[in-house]
Design a protein around this motif. Sequence first.
Motif, PDB file in Angstrom:
ATOM      1  N   ALA A  48       0.788  -1.233   0.029  1.00 52.87           N
ATOM      2  CA  ALA A  48      -0.167   0.148  -0.006  1.00 52.87           C
ATOM      3  C   ALA A  48       0.737   1.152   0.083  1.00 52.87           C
ATOM      4  O   ALA A  48       0.591   2.212  -0.705  1.00 52.87           O
ATOM      5  N   ALA A  49       1.937   1.314   0.677  1.00 54.80           N
ATOM      6  CA  ALA A  49       2.788   2.374   0.740  1.00 54.80           C
ATOM      7  C   ALA A  49       3.364   2.656  -0.680  1.00 54.80           C
ATOM      8  O   ALA A  49       3.811   3.763  -0.920  1.00 54.80           O
ATOM      9  N   GLY A  50       3.665   1.565  -1.295  1.00 52.96           N
ATOM     10  CA  GLY A  50       4.138   1.594  -2.650  1.00 52.96           C
ATOM     11  C   GLY A  50       3.237   1.955  -3.710  1.00 52.96           C
ATOM     12  O   GLY A  50       3.537   1.672  -4.893  1.00 52.96           O
ATOM     13  N   LYS A  51       1.952   2.063  -3.255  1.00 57.85           N
ATOM     14  CA  LYS A  51       0.808   2.248  -4.287  1.00 57.85           C
ATOM     15  C   LYS A  51       0.403   1.278  -5.217  1.00 57.85           C
ATOM     16  O   LYS A  51       0.074   1.120  -6.160  1.00 57.85           O
ATOM     17  N   ALA A  52       0.822  -0.055  -4.762  1.00 59.48           N
ATOM     18  CA  ALA A  52       0.378  -1.257  -5.594  1.00 59.48           C
ATOM     19  C   ALA A  52      -0.783  -1.807  -5.017  1.00 59.48           C
ATOM     20  O   ALA A  52      -1.485  -2.225  -6.154  1.00 59.48           O
ATOM     21  N   ILE A  53      -1.415  -1.534  -4.118  1.00 61.30           N
ATOM     22  CA  ILE A  53      -2.806  -1.827  -3.679  1.00 61.30           C
ATOM     23  C   ILE A  53      -3.215  -0.783  -2.741  1.00 61.30           C
ATOM     24  O   ILE A  53      -2.627   0.270  -2.465  1.00 61.30           O
TER      25      ILE A  53
END
Length: 148
Positions: A48-53
């Motif tokens: 989530a922090a990497g904007k993957a989910i």
Amino acid sequence: MSAEFDTAVRVALYREFVHTASVPTAEALAAGMQSSTAEIRAALERLAAGKAIVLQPESREILMANPLCAVPTPFRVQTQGHSFFGSCVWDGLGIMAMLRTDSILDTSCACCGEAMTIGARGGEIGPASGVIHFAIPAKRWWQDIVFT
């Protein structure tokens, strides 16, 4: 944990989501990967922090694994035997491309509200009428991805 573990969690998440048309819980991912729920939750937070989910704000369960959305939206993609939801029309089209199967996106025209159906057969999008409107430029989507 490693980036390889996070990638394995992401692949397992997508595999289960596409196979069942339902987002897996952290506990289900942990069981399937023979990992602890704490390890899976930590991986989900990193993804989530990497904007993957995108995670639900309260429960921290999965809300979006783009282009798939865990909750019903006005952008439903129907395939042979399954229905999936996208968070926007772009995600609906993305689901169709990702699944690589004949599918139908049911939504409505952003201009007039009229029902709109966009079909794909043999990897090609068919003719459709209506307006697909992107109200927010793509470079600003992650400012509030749930609203966008």
